[in-house]
Scaffold this motif. Structure first.
Motif, PDB file in Angstrom:
ATOM      1  N   ALA A 128      11.510 -13.298  -5.722  1.00  0.00           N
ATOM      2  CA  ALA A 128      11.292 -11.694  -6.337  1.00  0.00           C
ATOM      3  C   ALA A 128      12.140 -10.441  -5.370  1.00  0.00           C
ATOM      4  O   ALA A 128      11.828 -10.843  -4.144  1.00  0.00           O
ATOM      5  N   GLU A 129      12.499  -9.138  -6.166  1.00  0.00           N
ATOM      6  CA  GLU A 129      12.894  -7.932  -5.033  1.00  0.00           C
ATOM      7  C   GLU A 129      11.532  -6.650  -5.505  1.00  0.00           C
ATOM      8  O   GLU A 129      11.231  -6.752  -6.561  1.00  0.00           O
ATOM      9  N   GLU A 130      11.096  -6.294  -4.830  1.00  0.00           N
ATOM     10  CA  GLU A 130      10.389  -4.980  -4.286  1.00  0.00           C
ATOM     11  C   GLU A 130      11.323  -3.878  -3.897  1.00  0.00           C
ATOM     12  O   GLU A 130      11.755  -3.998  -2.370  1.00  0.00           O
ATOM     13  N   THR A 131      11.549  -2.803  -4.296  1.00  0.00           N
ATOM     14  CA  THR A 131      11.999  -1.427  -3.816  1.00  0.00           C
ATOM     15  C   THR A 131      11.152  -1.121  -3.311  1.00  0.00           C
ATOM     16  O   THR A 131      10.073  -0.204  -3.668  1.00  0.00           O
ATOM     17  N   LEU A 132      11.384  -0.481  -1.943  1.00  0.00           N
ATOM     18  CA  LEU A 132       9.950   0.236  -0.906  1.00  0.00           C
ATOM     19  C   LEU A 132      10.393   1.135  -0.493  1.00  0.00           C
ATOM     20  O   LEU A 132      11.822   1.443  -0.681  1.00  0.00           O
ATOM     21  N   GLN A 133       9.711   2.492  -0.212  1.00  0.00           N
ATOM     22  CA  GLN A 133      10.068   4.083   0.263  1.00  0.00           C
ATOM     23  C   GLN A 133       9.300   3.963   1.670  1.00  0.00           C
ATOM     24  O   GLN A 133       8.595   3.300   2.279  1.00  0.00           O
ATOM     25  N   VAL A 134       9.605   4.687   1.871  1.00  0.00           N
ATOM     26  CA  VAL A 134       9.420   5.472   3.126  1.00  0.00           C
ATOM     27  C   VAL A 134       7.346   5.854   3.741  1.00  0.00           C
ATOM     28  O   VAL A 134       7.130   6.135   2.616  1.00  0.00           O
ATOM     29  N   GLY A 135       7.137   4.723   4.140  1.00  0.00           N
ATOM     30  CA  GLY A 135       5.489   5.214   4.145  1.00  0.00           C
ATOM     31  C   GLY A 135       5.053   4.242   3.373  1.00  0.00           C
ATOM     32  O   GLY A 135       3.722   3.796   3.679  1.00  0.00           O
ATOM     33  N   ASP A 136       5.813   2.934   3.249  1.00  0.00           N
ATOM     34  CA  ASP A 136       4.802   2.294   1.954  1.00  0.00           C
ATOM     35  C   ASP A 136       4.650   1.115   3.855  1.00  0.00           C
ATOM     36  O   ASP A 136       5.530   1.392   4.521  1.00  0.00           O
ATOM     37  N   ARG A 191      -7.655   3.990   4.093  1.00  0.00           N
ATOM     38  CA  ARG A 191      -7.754   3.492   5.071  1.00  0.00           C
ATOM     39  C   ARG A 191      -6.529   3.133   5.772  1.00  0.00           C
ATOM     40  O   ARG A 191      -6.348   3.609   7.429  1.00  0.00           O
ATOM     41  N   LEU A 192      -5.875   2.790   5.431  1.00  0.00           N
ATOM     42  CA  LEU A 192      -4.954   1.345   5.733  1.00  0.00           C
ATOM     43  C   LEU A 192      -3.152   2.496   5.373  1.00  0.00           C
ATOM     44  O   LEU A 192      -2.187   1.954   5.618  1.00  0.00           O
ATOM     45  N   THR A 193      -3.161   3.689   4.334  1.00  0.00           N
ATOM     46  CA  THR A 193      -1.888   4.745   3.675  1.00  0.00           C
ATOM     47  C   THR A 193      -2.386   5.809   4.626  1.00  0.00           C
ATOM     48  O   THR A 193      -3.111   6.479   6.046  1.00  0.00           O
ATOM     49  N   GLY A 194      -1.185   6.752   4.658  1.00  0.00           N
ATOM     50  CA  GLY A 194      -1.431   7.976   5.668  1.00  0.00           C
ATOM     51  C   GLY A 194       0.176   8.437   6.425  1.00  0.00           C
ATOM     52  O   GLY A 194       1.093   7.148   7.028  1.00  0.00           O
ATOM     53  N   ASP A 195      -0.635   8.405   8.136  1.00  0.00           N
ATOM     54  CA  ASP A 195       0.091   8.919   9.592  1.00  0.00           C
ATOM     55  C   ASP A 195      -0.454   7.417  10.493  1.00  0.00           C
ATOM     56  O   ASP A 195       0.444   7.924  11.519  1.00  0.00           O
ATOM     57  N   PHE A 255       0.666  -1.594  -0.512  1.00  0.00           N
ATOM     58  CA  PHE A 255       0.336   0.058   0.016  1.00  0.00           C
ATOM     59  C   PHE A 255       1.199   1.008   0.026  1.00  0.00           C
ATOM     60  O   PHE A 255       1.648   1.199   0.767  1.00  0.00           O
ATOM     61  N   ARG A 256       0.535   2.310  -1.114  1.00  0.00           N
ATOM     62  CA  ARG A 256       1.637   4.071  -1.365  1.00  0.00           C
ATOM     63  C   ARG A 256       0.687   4.901  -1.385  1.00  0.00           C
ATOM     64  O   ARG A 256      -0.443   4.306  -3.171  1.00  0.00           O
ATOM     65  N   ASP A 257       0.446   5.426  -1.232  1.00  0.00           N
ATOM     66  CA  ASP A 257      -0.150   6.871  -1.241  1.00  0.00           C
ATOM     67  C   ASP A 257      -1.621   6.756  -1.791  1.00  0.00           C
ATOM     68  O   ASP A 257      -2.117   6.854  -2.740  1.00  0.00           O
ATOM     69  N   GLY A 258      -2.741   6.087  -0.659  1.00  0.00           N
ATOM     70  CA  GLY A 258      -3.798   5.605  -0.875  1.00  0.00           C
ATOM     71  C   GLY A 258      -4.315   4.807  -1.566  1.00  0.00           C
ATOM     72  O   GLY A 258      -5.195   3.972  -1.899  1.00  0.00           O
ATOM     73  N   THR A 259      -2.801   3.761  -2.539  1.00  0.00           N
ATOM     74  CA  THR A 259      -3.908   2.626  -3.678  1.00  0.00           C
ATOM     75  C   THR A 259      -3.061   1.143  -3.080  1.00  0.00           C
ATOM     76  O   THR A 259      -2.321   1.941  -1.834  1.00  0.00           O
ATOM     77  N   GLY A 260      -3.234   0.287  -3.665  1.00  0.00           N
ATOM     78  CA  GLY A 260      -2.449  -0.776  -3.180  1.00  0.00           C
ATOM     79  C   GLY A 260      -2.209  -1.784  -4.252  1.00  0.00           C
ATOM     80  O   GLY A 260      -2.735  -1.532  -5.204  1.00  0.00           O
ATOM     81  N   ARG A 261      -1.444  -3.571  -3.702  1.00  0.00           N
ATOM     82  CA  ARG A 261      -1.818  -3.752  -5.127  1.00  0.00           C
ATOM     83  C   ARG A 261      -0.839  -5.184  -5.147  1.00  0.00           C
ATOM     84  O   ARG A 261      -0.104  -4.621  -4.100  1.00  0.00           O
ATOM     85  N   ALA A 262      -1.010  -6.277  -5.095  1.00  0.00           N
ATOM     86  CA  ALA A 262      -0.009  -7.293  -5.393  1.00  0.00           C
ATOM     87  C   ALA A 262       0.806  -7.215  -4.974  1.00  0.00           C
ATOM     88  O   ALA A 262       0.668  -7.171  -6.294  1.00  0.00           O
ATOM     89  N   LEU A 263       2.254  -7.758  -4.806  1.00  0.00           N
ATOM     90  CA  LEU A 263       3.064  -8.063  -5.732  1.00  0.00           C
ATOM     91  C   LEU A 263       3.020  -8.459  -6.399  1.00  0.00           C
ATOM     92  O   LEU A 263       2.576  -9.661  -6.735  1.00  0.00           O
TER      93      LEU A 263
END
Length: 468
Positions: A396-404, A432-436, A369-377
């Motif tokens: 598999a590899e995925e690069t994450l971001q702060v807040g992910d 509902r799951l993203t943000g602060d 989940f990132r920036d109000g949206t979500g997806r399956a890896l």
């Protein structure tokens, strides 16, 4: 039963035939209704202790109604004469045979038996009735003191008789007899004679024992289930990750992941299931995250889960990457009878580069989940579901971001939905799951959304939020 009968007291008159016939009709109608309920009862033919106990109670009630019918018929028709042709033995499936009667005259030492009593005691009706001194000869050795005490108390202390003893009939057949009697007093208050009624209660006692045994069996089975459940919970709490609140890692530097998790039990079964989640900080600074399930329930699967988690942690600490770890775990489980792996997903997070490496075995992919949206890896290339021994698992590899926000879960998290249907419902919660929000806030949202629904299976969820 009236006490201390007088020798001058006139015999009671039998009830009217019509009133007894009415009681017989009522008894037979009730018997038919009980029989109908028994046939309609669930569990017919089942070997479960509760069903066996219910059938035993139905049988006991039907037997008692049948014998009540027979007793009322005897009351209407009167006793058989003493010189009855040949009294028959009580039916083997009858709880209570016809009631026999006897009277022993203490002044003349004479005895008088009804025809039914000869049949109950298995005596030849042509033989003279036994005196009180001879009666113990029919009783098994262990029960003779009981009969002697009852008769003595009746004759000496004018106490009513109400007790049971076992007799040995011709051919060695042992039966249980219930005897009720009272002294008949002379004009000066002394005991002139003793009368008694006797009935064969062997089948009644057998049926009552069957009810008691099946009830005890049901009780013991319930106690065993509760004990197994308590032991499973104790083992779970003693050796497995806590299934409440946040997973706390011994951070040696800045906090890189905020973790939270929850175990959601099935609504129809309180036994501990085979679902697990785990998080472990490795010696190279990376973090191991895993979620999965074993087949089965109870103490056995709990101990198997301990073994599996120990293997996963050991291989991860030795440096195994997720794909290699899955392959080795598959070989390990193929070489043993238990445990049986249902599915699993294993992730390894490197905070220095915010890189997530992961592999799966028949398990839902992690959700990002990132920036109000979500997806399956995206599933690793060459991933094998239920691979045979020696097969390789893709990684598999995925690069994450702060807040992910990363969400790992077992199939039972969304009741009545699995696979892509469950994933879509979870992804729909992205705003509902993203943000602060913290990881614990996200888990609380998932529990509010899905925790109160009817759940057919246990479920686990693990949430990880990238902090830095």
């Amino acid at each position: 039963m009236p006490s201390h009968l007088s020798a001058d007291r006139p015999a009671a008159q039998p009830p009217g035939r019509g009133s007894v016939d009415a009681l017989i009709s009522q008894t037979r109608r009730l018997k038919g209704e009980v029989d109908a309920v028994r046939r309609d009862a669930a569990g017919e033919g089942s070997d479960h202790p509760r069903e066996r106990w219910q059938r035993a109670l139905y049988d006991l009630a039907l037997h008692q109604l049948s014998d009540l019918d027979e007793h009322l018929a005897q009351l209407r028709d009167g006793p058989l004469p003493t010189a009855a042709p040949e009294p028959t033995a009580p039916p083997q499936d009858s709880l209570l045979s016809r009631v026999g009667s006897a009277e022993w005259n203490l002044l003349t030492d004479e005895a008088s038996w009804s025809g039914e009593l000869y049949g109950i005691l298995g005596r030849d009706p042509a033989a003279p009735p036994l005196t009180l001194d001879e009666l113990p000869s029919l009783v098994v050795d262990e029960d003779r003191p009981t009969l002697t005490a009852m008769v003595t108390q009746c004759l000496v202390d004018a106490r009513p008789i109400d007790g049971e003893f076992r007799i040995t009939r011709r051919g060695g057949d042992v039966r249980t007899v219930h005897m009720m009697g009272e002294p008949v007093l002379d004009t000066d208050g002394s005991t002139a004679s003793m009368w008694a009624v006797l009935r064969d209660v062997s089948e009644l006692r057998r049926s009552q024992r069957a009810v008691s045994e099946t009830r005890d069996s049901l009780h013991h089975r319930q106690e065993a289930a509760r004990s197994e459940q308590r032991l499973a919970v104790e083992l779970q709490e003693a050796v497995l990750p806590p299934w409440r609140g946040s997973l706390r890692l011994p951070h040696r530097g800045p906090k890189t992941l905020d973790l939270a998790s929850r175990h959601l039990p099935a609504s129809t079964n309180t036994m501990i299931g085979g679902d697990w989640y785990d998080a472990l900080e490795l010696t190279d600074g990376e973090t191991l995250l895993s979620v999965g399930d074993l087949t089965g329930q109870g103490v056995g699967v709990t101990s198997n889960m301990t073994m599996l988690l120990g293997a996963v942690r050991g291989m991860a600490m030795a440096g195994a990457r997720p794909g290699q770890l899955m392959a080795w775990l598959n070989q390990l489980l193929d070489a043993t009878v238990q445990p049986a792996l249902g599915s699993a997903v294993c992730c390894r997070y490197r905070p220095a580069t915010r890189t997530l490496a992961w592999a799966q075995a028949g398990h839902p992919a992690p959700l990002l989940f990132r920036d109000g949206t979500g997806r399956a890896l995206n599933a690793p290339e060459g991933v094998l579901l239920g691979a045979t021994s020696g097969a390789a698992y893709g990684q598999a590899e995925e690069t994450l971001q702060v807040g992910d926000l990363l969400l790992l879960h077992t199939d039972g998290l969304v009741p009545r939905h699995t696979g892509s249907a469950a994933a879509n419902l979870l992804l729909g919660l992205a705003p509902r799951l993203t943000g602060d929000r913290t990881a614990e806030d996200c888990v609380r949202t998932l529990v509010e959304e899905f925790g109160e629904s009817d759940r057919e299976d246990n479920a686990c969820v693990l949430v990880a939020k990238v902090m830095s």
